[in-house]
Design an enzyme around this catalytic site. Sequence first.
Site, PDB file in Angstrom:
ATOM      1  CE1 TYR A 199      -8.488   4.456   6.649  1.00 44.91           C
ATOM      2  CE2 TYR A 199      -7.273   4.799   4.582  1.00 44.91           C
ATOM      3  CZ  TYR A 199      -7.563   4.106   5.570  1.00 44.91           C
ATOM      4  OH  TYR A 199      -6.988   3.158   5.808  1.00 44.91           O
ATOM      5  CG  ASP A 216      -3.527  -2.497  12.370  1.00 48.88           C
ATOM      6  OD1 ASP A 216      -2.685  -3.002  11.905  1.00 48.88           O
ATOM      7  OD2 ASP A 216      -4.798  -2.038  12.293  1.00 48.88           O
ATOM      8  NE  ARG A 258     -14.346   0.816   6.385  1.00 49.03           N
ATOM      9  CZ  ARG A 258     -13.584   0.393   7.371  1.00 49.03           C
ATOM     10  NH1 ARG A 258     -13.203  -0.895   7.599  1.00 49.03           N
ATOM     11  NH2 ARG A 258     -13.102   1.275   7.947  1.00 49.03           N
ATOM     12  CG  ASP A 274      -4.274  -6.580  12.315  1.00 48.87           C
ATOM     13  OD1 ASP A 274      -3.356  -7.506  11.976  1.00 48.87           O
ATOM     14  OD2 ASP A 274      -4.405  -5.633  11.683  1.00 48.87           O
ATOM     15  CG  ASP A 318      -1.496  -2.073   8.355  1.00 45.58           C
ATOM     16  OD1 ASP A 318      -1.618  -2.830   7.269  1.00 45.58           O
ATOM     17  OD2 ASP A 318      -2.113  -1.899   9.210  1.00 45.58           O
TER      18      ASP A 318
END
Length: 293
Positions: free
Chosen positions: A135, A203, A133, A166, A171
Amino acid sequence: MAATRVIVAAGGAICHGSNPSSFLKRPFSIRQSALHLNLQRASSKRLFTCRALYKPQVQIKENGQSETLDYRLFFVDNSGKKVSPWHDIPLHLGDGIFNFIVEIPKETSAKMEVATDEPFTPIKQDTKKGKLRYYPYNINWNYGLLPQTWEDPSFANSDVDGALGDNDPVDVVEIGESQGRIGQILKVKPVAALAMIDEGELDWKIVAISLDDPRASLVNDVDDVEKHFPGTLTAIRDWFRDYKIPDGKPANKFGLGNKAANKDYALKVISETNESWAKLIKRSIPAGELSLV
């Protein structure tokens, strides 16, 4: 080819009341248990904490080639034993300072993350349908996690319309001018919090600044971010709101009135998610597929 390099030391901790020399002589498994279980509350913030009284070197060991499915970045202690960046790096360093582990350096797009379901939780590149993956565009800030935090998926947050956690560490978006390295440990101070809701899950995005940044002494709360980094909070919110749109998904939403909360609220989020992590480690809450090693 596998590689090993030394990164900034920030990982050691001794709980209040411990003797530094005796702690260092204990086997790693006992020291690890002390980090996990000898958690104390810090003043009115109620932060579970072990103070960092010594600073051993922490090394990272890369297995496999970067940007491949097999790539893993492990953390190892001075004896070469694997440790978990999520569980074994202490969170709180005192005086509102925290350890932050860089997963995605600023101005890069590979979606790196701690593998929470693998032993010793190495950093790897996320996948979807068997493919790596990325961005759709570079992230403009250093991005990663606060160790020893966990967003409990069984906890309904009344401040954010009852959204559930989550199931990941919290984060961090670090706004300093320097580009970090994957696996680097930075000392940061939180200054704001954004309550992102991603497909119904809460999140949190803690906005922080590295103590090494030239403007760190000037930025101590959410209003200082706007003063010294004008437009940054809006840019962070818009980036995380829109980054899934190129893949055909809807924009993410934000709670708390679509605005960044202040430093005190960010510390509240960190305290609560640290407590959730402590319950997880003590197995008061089922771990499911999460690795507690």
